[in-house]
Design an enzyme around this catalytic site. Structure first.
Site, PDB file in Angstrom:
ATOM      1  N   CYS A 255     -44.850-134.087 105.722  1.00 26.90           N
ATOM      2  CA  CYS A 255     -46.249-134.298 106.105  1.00 26.90           C
ATOM      3  C   CYS A 255     -46.447-135.093 107.401  1.00 26.90           C
ATOM      4  O   CYS A 255     -47.223-134.660 108.256  1.00 26.90           O
ATOM      5  CB  CYS A 255     -47.063-134.870 104.955  1.00 26.90           C
ATOM      6  SG  CYS A 255     -46.157-135.844 103.767  1.00 26.90           S
TER       7      CYS A 255
ATOM      8  N   ARG B  94     -33.810-136.874  99.845  1.00 27.35           N
ATOM      9  CA  ARG B  94     -34.304-138.030  99.099  1.00 27.35           C
ATOM     10  C   ARG B  94     -33.155-138.623  98.321  1.00 27.35           C
ATOM     11  O   ARG B  94     -32.398-137.882  97.691  1.00 27.35           O
ATOM     12  CB  ARG B  94     -35.414-137.615  98.125  1.00 27.35           C
ATOM     13  CG  ARG B  94     -36.606-137.011  98.832  1.00 27.35           C
ATOM     14  CD  ARG B  94     -37.698-136.596  97.863  1.00 27.35           C
ATOM     15  NE  ARG B  94     -38.740-135.907  98.587  1.00 27.35           N
ATOM     16  CZ  ARG B  94     -39.801-135.336  98.013  1.00 27.35           C
ATOM     17  NH1 ARG B  94     -39.936-135.393  96.696  1.00 27.35           N
ATOM     18  NH2 ARG B  94     -40.713-134.727  98.735  1.00 27.35           N
TER      19      ARG B  94
ATOM     20  N   GLN C 249     -38.363-127.421 100.838  1.00 27.52           N
ATOM     21  CA  GLN C 249     -39.654-127.110 100.231  1.00 27.52           C
ATOM     22  C   GLN C 249     -40.305-125.927 100.930  1.00 27.52           C
ATOM     23  O   GLN C 249     -40.147-125.756 102.123  1.00 27.52           O
ATOM     24  CB  GLN C 249     -40.598-128.306 100.361  1.00 27.52           C
ATOM     25  CG  GLN C 249     -40.134-129.545  99.647  1.00 27.52           C
ATOM     26  CD  GLN C 249     -41.064-130.706  99.935  1.00 27.52           C
ATOM     27  OE1 GLN C 249     -41.440-130.936 101.075  1.00 27.52           O
ATOM     28  NE2 GLN C 249     -41.440-131.433  98.900  1.00 27.52           N
TER      29      GLN C 249
ATOM     30  N   ASP D 153     -43.198-125.825 101.963  1.00 24.38           N
ATOM     31  CA  ASP D 153     -44.249-126.822 102.140  1.00 24.38           C
ATOM     32  C   ASP D 153     -45.313-126.310 103.104  1.00 24.38           C
ATOM     33  O   ASP D 153     -45.008-125.528 103.999  1.00 24.38           O
ATOM     34  CB  ASP D 153     -43.608-128.085 102.720  1.00 24.38           C
ATOM     35  CG  ASP D 153     -44.483-129.310 102.539  1.00 24.38           C
ATOM     36  OD1 ASP D 153     -45.495-129.211 101.810  1.00 24.38           O
ATOM     37  OD2 ASP D 153     -44.153-130.357 103.111  1.00 24.38           O
TER      38      ASP D 153
ATOM     39  N   HIS E  80     -49.306-127.791 104.847  1.00 26.77           N
ATOM     40  CA  HIS E  80     -50.437-128.717 104.829  1.00 26.77           C
ATOM     41  C   HIS E  80     -51.651-127.988 105.360  1.00 26.77           C
ATOM     42  O   HIS E  80     -51.579-127.339 106.400  1.00 26.77           O
ATOM     43  CB  HIS E  80     -50.113-129.956 105.658  1.00 26.77           C
ATOM     44  CG  HIS E  80     -48.999-130.753 105.040  1.00 26.77           C
ATOM     45  ND1 HIS E  80     -47.685-130.558 105.387  1.00 26.77           N
ATOM     46  CD2 HIS E  80     -49.006-131.655 104.035  1.00 26.77           C
ATOM     47  CE1 HIS E  80     -46.921-131.350 104.633  1.00 26.77           C
ATOM     48  NE2 HIS E  80     -47.697-132.011 103.802  1.00 26.77           N
TER      49      HIS E  80
ATOM     50  N   LYS F 243     -52.807-135.277  92.418  1.00 24.42           N
ATOM     51  CA  LYS F 243     -52.171-133.973  92.592  1.00 24.42           C
ATOM     52  C   LYS F 243     -52.292-133.101  91.356  1.00 24.42           C
ATOM     53  O   LYS F 243     -52.428-133.576  90.237  1.00 24.42           O
ATOM     54  CB  LYS F 243     -50.703-134.146  92.967  1.00 24.42           C
ATOM     55  CG  LYS F 243     -49.859-134.860  91.934  1.00 24.42           C
ATOM     56  CD  LYS F 243     -48.406-134.893  92.393  1.00 24.42           C
ATOM     57  CE  LYS F 243     -47.530-135.544  91.324  1.00 24.42           C
ATOM     58  NZ  LYS F 243     -46.117-135.547  91.660  1.00 24.42           N
TER      59      LYS F 243
ATOM     60  N   HIS G 182     -51.744-131.198 100.682  1.00 27.32           N
ATOM     61  CA  HIS G 182     -50.297-130.950 100.654  1.00 27.32           C
ATOM     62  C   HIS G 182     -50.100-129.910  99.565  1.00 27.32           C
ATOM     63  O   HIS G 182     -50.601-130.100  98.459  1.00 27.32           O
ATOM     64  CB  HIS G 182     -49.512-132.193 100.251  1.00 27.32           C
ATOM     65  CG  HIS G 182     -49.786-133.400 101.087  1.00 27.32           C
ATOM     66  ND1 HIS G 182     -48.811-134.035 101.806  1.00 27.32           N
ATOM     67  CD2 HIS G 182     -50.921-134.105 101.300  1.00 27.32           C
ATOM     68  CE1 HIS G 182     -49.329-135.072 102.419  1.00 27.32           C
ATOM     69  NE2 HIS G 182     -50.606-135.146 102.129  1.00 27.32           N
TER      70      HIS G 182
END
Length: 650
Positions: free
Chosen positions: A339, A368, A386, A388, A390, A470, A516
């Site tokens: 992000c 992570r 991911q 991912d 946004h 979320k 997100h």
RNA sequence: GCUGCUGUAGCUCAGUGGUAGAGCACUCCCUUGGUAAGGGAGAGGUCCAGGGUUCGAGUCCCUGCAGCAGCACCA
């Protein structure tokens, strides 16, 4: 004069207070024998419970769903008695029924081992054979605390102390043994039956808090009868065969090794599966008006400080430095999320409201530092990618964007064979950034969006991201474990912290909201679930090897090579099996490798230019010309989003 | 991270303090076959790593690493 209304709406009158036992006996000897407990005005009660006034009563027999839970709960008491009889000095704590069974947490210096199980099970059978009645007593609070303290049962005393003042302290006796318990229970220990089995031992923190002592937990399963127990055990065995770690090894998809704990070595076949999924996702996102980007892996600490990750998330980040004097003060971190980087792209240049909603997607590789005990195959790893994205939008656009996203997610899940998934709504956690007002706004907005999208969710209090509430989209693996895959998070915090702005219709600068969102979550986790869902037998479009071309005799090899080349040209993933083995053997091997289609080429086929196709693991086969075979398989192997839409023919 | 268990050939696993094993896979040879495992031979080992006990350790003890189960964690 209680009037008892039964489920068939018939009413029976009694003189004065009556117990369930009396009512059941009045109805008939069959029920008197079968009744284990009852529901009085919707409340589950012991049969010995005295009904004082008019009530609706329903008796619980072994067939009712409530019975299973009671069998398990009662079995937990029996387990506790057995353990205390066998291992004096062991303290009891809690022992609830759970999905498929129950557990009991004991406090004992020396933990139990599976070798103790036969002894404990034998003792349990003894206690069940005694069939001591469960007898409920209500004790004054102080007396209960004093009693358990005197017995050295610290944990029980603590439980009672923490019960609200208004709570009735009930004790259940079973023969000589007793336990603090809310109840209700069945008639006696004999009602537990024989269909139970101790399954495993494990550590568990007292009250689920890692600052507390670790207790020794015994997990067990219990059922109505042996048939149910056997079926459950068989189901467990079957589930183990679907384990993605086992299948990954068998099919040669990937491996893990200790030099890179928590990171995956993808082998060619596994990577084929991965890229098939990635290509599909890329097409899906393109079609949904996302723009793909790629952002750096290593980013200076300064950005993480600005985003808030350095403060809230540092312990989970891999930090990198460079062994060079001129760089000695520089600290970089491997990105744990994409992000902040996406905001950098958003911030590059002045944005207009006309550009919103802006959907920025990345197959973002994140690292992570997960606790060692959390790692699990490829489902919980330290390096993952991911799907991912946004969505930068205005507050007003949140509900529509959410609805659009949920529709896309559901369509994708369907294409992968998941028709059902659970949704959890996680609200503000303790450790969070942003003002209460922005959290109020974000939570309300997301709830409204769910209402609009027709999403039904369960509440998951306090589990939100540090920057926003979320939605979690949860899939279940073969072993019955739930995994968060998709997610959608509403974020007012990060745009503020990283100063994202756009110019509105009014010519003034405004703060965008960030959504997100991820559909698969991480490729690694999703592929793990996908492997387990299909037990490695993928639909053709996903199969890492789609066709094996196997020869019967060496003479057929030249044509088999032609066939393999033709399949490959049509975009199929092919394995050519020219081994000096009989066709029987080749069939077995490719079934084991979970190859969906076998193309057999013998002397006859080579001469006629034909191909025998067999769908594994089935036995039927069809003979086709090479051109037909290519056309058939190529059409069938098309990804769901590329399949021509069925048009009804008149 | 915590508790417990496990770590031996590519895989699945035996192995009693005294010469490191099996099946499958692999290589070679024979066999050329028609749809659920053809036959023979060979090669293959840092017994997770480090320390200790012992005349001697894959085996016993300690530490570490990794895996498994559960708990805790999971942006």
């Amino acid at each position: 004069m209680p009037a008892i209304t039964l489920p068939d709406q018939s009413v029976r009158q009694f003189d004065g207070a009556v117990t369930g036992t009396t009512v059941a006996a009045a109805i008939g000897p069959g029920l008197a024998k079968a009744a284990l407990a009852m529901q009085v005005d919707g409340q589950l009660r012991d049969l010995s419970f005295a009904i004082e006034g008019d009530a609706k009563v329903r008796f619980i027999t072994r067939k009712d769903p409530e019975a299973l839970e009671m069998i398990r709960h009662d079995a937990a008491h029996v387990l506790a008695e057995a353990v205390q009889e066998l291992f004096p000095g062991t303290q009891v704590t809690i022992g609830p029924s759970i999905e498929n069974g129950f557990y009991y947490d004991f406090a004992r210096n020396e933990p139990f081992t599976p070798e103790d199980f036969p002894k404990i099970e034998a003792k349990m059978r003894e206690i069940i054979a005694r069939n001591a009645a469960f007898v409920r007593e209500e004790w004054p609070r102080d007396q209960a605390i004093a009693f358990f303290e005197e017995k050295g049962e610290r944990y029980k005393a603590e439980l009672i102390r923490d019960l609200p003042e208004t709570e009735v302290i009930s004790i259940y006796r079973q023969g000589e043994w007793l336990d603090l318990c809310r109840g209700p229970h069945m008639r006696g220990t004999g009602d537990v039956g024989a269909a139970f089995k101790l399954m495993k031992v494990a550590g568990a923190y007292w009250r689920g808090d890692h600052r507390n002592a670790m207790l020794s937990r015994i997990y067990a399963t219990a059922w109505r009868d042996q048939k149910e127990l056997d079926a459950y055990l068989l189901q467990l065995e079957e589930a183990e065969k679907r384990d993605h770690r086992k299948i990954g090894k068998e099919m040669g998809l990937f491996h893990l090794q200790e030099e890179a704990a928590g990171s995956i070595f993808w082998h060619p076949k596994g990577w084929r599966l991965y890229t098939t999924v990635q290509d599909y996702m890329r097409r899906r996102l393109d079609a949904a008006d996302y723009q793909e980007v790629k952002t750096p892996q290593l980013v200076d600490r300064k950005l993480w400080e600005a985003s808030g990750h350095w403060e809230k998330y540092r312990e989970h980040m891999f930090i990198a430095t460079v062994d060079d004097e001129s760089e000695k003060d520089r600290m970089l971190a491997l990105k744990p999320m994409n992000c902040p980087c996406h905001v950098q792209i958003f911030n590059h240049g002045l944005r207009s409201y006309r550009e919103l909603p802006m959907r920025m997607a990345e197959f973002g590789a994140c690292h992570r530092f997960e606790p060692s005990g959390a790692l699990h195959g490829i489902m919980r790893v330290r390096a993952f990618t991911q799907d991912d994205a946004h969505i930068f939008c205005t507050e007003d656009q949140v509900p529509a964007q959410t609805a659009e996203f949920v529709a896309l997610l559901a369509a994708v899940y369907r294409d992968f064979g998941f028709n059902e998934f659970r949704v959890k709504f996680s609200d503000r956690p303790e450790k969070r950034a942003g003002s209460e007002e922005s959290w109020d706004k974000a939570e309300a907005g997301l709830k409204e969006a769910c209402r609009l999208a027709g999403v039904e969710y369960e509440l998951n209090p306090g589990e939100g991201a540090f920057y926003g509430p979320k939605l979690e989209f949860v899939l279940r693996d073969a072993i019955g474990r739930d995994w968060q895959c998709g997610t959608l998070q509403v974020d007012y915090v990060l745009p503020e912290r990283l100063d994202a702005v756009y110019v509105g219709e009014d010519g003034n600068r405004h703060r965008p909201v960030m959504l997100h969102r991820a559909i698969l979550g991480s490729f690694e986790r999703f592929l793990g679930i996908l492997i387990e869902e299909h037990a490695g037998r993928f639909p053709l479009w996903l199969a890492p090897v789609q066709v094996a071309v196997a020869t019967i005799v060496d003479e057929a090899a030249p044509f088999a090579k032609e066939v393999a080349a033709a399949f490959r040209k049509a975009g199929l993933s092919v394995e050519l099996d020219l081994r000096n083995e009989k066709i029987n053997r080749k069939v077995v091997d490719h079934i084991e490798q979970r190859v969906p289609v076998l193309a057999v080429i013998g002397r006859r086929e080579a001469e006629e230019g034909k191909v025998v196709l067999r769908r594994l693991p089935g036995r039927e086969q069809v003979t086709l010309t090479l051109a037909e075979a290519v056309a058939t398989l190529a059409a069938e192997a098309a990804a769901p989003d590329l399949k021509p839409v069925d048009v009804a023919v008149a």
